[in-house]
Design a protein around this motif. Structure first.
Motif, mmCIF file in Angstrom:
data_model
loop_
_atom_site.group_PDB
_atom_site.id
_atom_site.type_symbol
_atom_site.label_atom_id
_atom_site.label_comp_id
_atom_site.label_asym_id
_atom_site.label_seq_id
_atom_site.Cartn_x
_atom_site.Cartn_y
_atom_site.Cartn_z
ATOM 1 N N SER A 162 3.496 4.231 -1.321
ATOM 2 C CA SER A 162 3.765 4.934 -2.575
ATOM 3 C C SER A 162 5.095 4.452 -3.148
ATOM 4 O O SER A 162 5.872 3.767 -2.473
ATOM 5 C CB SER A 162 3.830 6.444 -2.329
ATOM 6 N N GLN A 169 7.942 5.667 -0.986
ATOM 7 C CA GLN A 169 8.002 4.950 0.290
ATOM 8 C C GLN A 169 8.550 3.536 0.107
ATOM 9 O O GLN A 169 9.335 3.052 0.933
ATOM 10 C CB GLN A 169 6.609 4.914 0.922
ATOM 11 N N LYS A 170 8.139 2.890 -0.966
ATOM 12 C CA LYS A 170 8.664 1.545 -1.253
ATOM 13 C C LYS A 170 10.173 1.601 -1.485
ATOM 14 O O LYS A 170 10.910 0.728 -1.030
ATOM 15 C CB LYS A 170 7.969 0.956 -2.484
ATOM 16 N N THR A 205 0.808 -1.221 0.000
ATOM 17 C CA THR A 205 0.000 0.000 0.000
ATOM 18 C C THR A 205 0.842 1.271 0.000
ATOM 19 O O THR A 205 0.302 2.370 -0.006
ATOM 20 C CB THR A 205 -0.931 0.033 1.233
ATOM 21 N N SER A 216 12.621 7.396 -7.875
ATOM 22 C CA SER A 216 11.344 7.555 -7.154
ATOM 23 C C SER A 216 11.473 8.336 -5.852
ATOM 24 O O SER A 216 10.480 8.519 -5.145
ATOM 25 C CB SER A 216 10.678 6.199 -6.851
#
Length: 207
Positions: free
Chosen positions: A118, A121-122, A116, A146
């Motif tokens: 972004s 964040q991943k 879940t 990213s």
């Protein structure tokens, strides 16, 4: 532990990309790989990580010291942030994950499922995995993809901390990370020269 690479040559799909790659990296130092897309940086990192054999040359360092971070984040989507880091720490015989959570500003996300998160964040969670391996040699392929400016700063600070603890890093990136300990290796001049016979077999559309 010192990392020494001598006259390394690497290929992708049987096509030689780089030749004559040589460098020495001491504890507490970083090496930044520069070069245009497709020049062979990823292939070089994969060879250093032991994921593919080189065409020629020698590599002298402990392979068990390597933590490799490629384009994939290496996350379990149905596990939480905490569970992901705990899993990878356990794989390497470690338990402590709090410094990694703090370094990459993941404390507030510790109970979120990785699937879940972004993209940024991943990526931060994927990079945090490096810190829970306990391995001194980080090999990183475009690690800031990213990431926003603030997150790039978190990553750079994590690398500086790693180097200060005697770690080493080889990083392929176009971003200026502000690492005074880093040397730069431009792989452009190390492009392999293909034999004429091999060039004749190429379709011009792919040159």
């Amino acid at each position: 532990m010192e990392m020494k690479v001598t006259d390394l040559a690497v290929a992708r799909g049987g096509v030689p990309l780089l030749a004559g790659v040589s460098f020495t990296l001491a504890p507490g130092r970083a090496l930044i790989l520069r070069g245009p897309n497709g020049s062979g940086k990823t292939t070089l990192l994969r060879a250093l990580a032991g994921l593919q054999p080189p065409l020629a040359g020698e590599m002298s360092f402990d392979r068990e010291a390597v933590a490799y971070g490629g384009h994939a984040d290496g996350l379990k989507a149905q596990m939480t942030v905490t569970e992901n880091l705990t899993f990878w720490a356990a794989v390497h015989g470690l338990r402590e994950i709090d410094p990694a959570l703090t370094a990459f500003d993941l404390e507030g996300l510790r109970d979120r499922l990785a699937g879940t998160l972004s993209a940024g964040q991943k990526r931060r969670l994927g990079l945090a995995r490096l810190m829970v391996t306990g391995r001194p040699l980080w090999l990183l392929d475009e690690p800031t993809v990213s990431l926003d400016t603030a997150s790039v700063g978190l990553f750079a600070e994590a690398v500086r901390g790693h180097l200060a603890r005697g770690g080493m890093a080889v990083i392929a990136t176009h971003i200026e990370l502000g690492l005074p300990e880093a040397e730069v290796l431009d792989v452009g001049p190390l492009k392999a020269v293909l034999p004429a016979a091999q060039l004749d077999d190429f379709d011009e559309a792919f040159l």
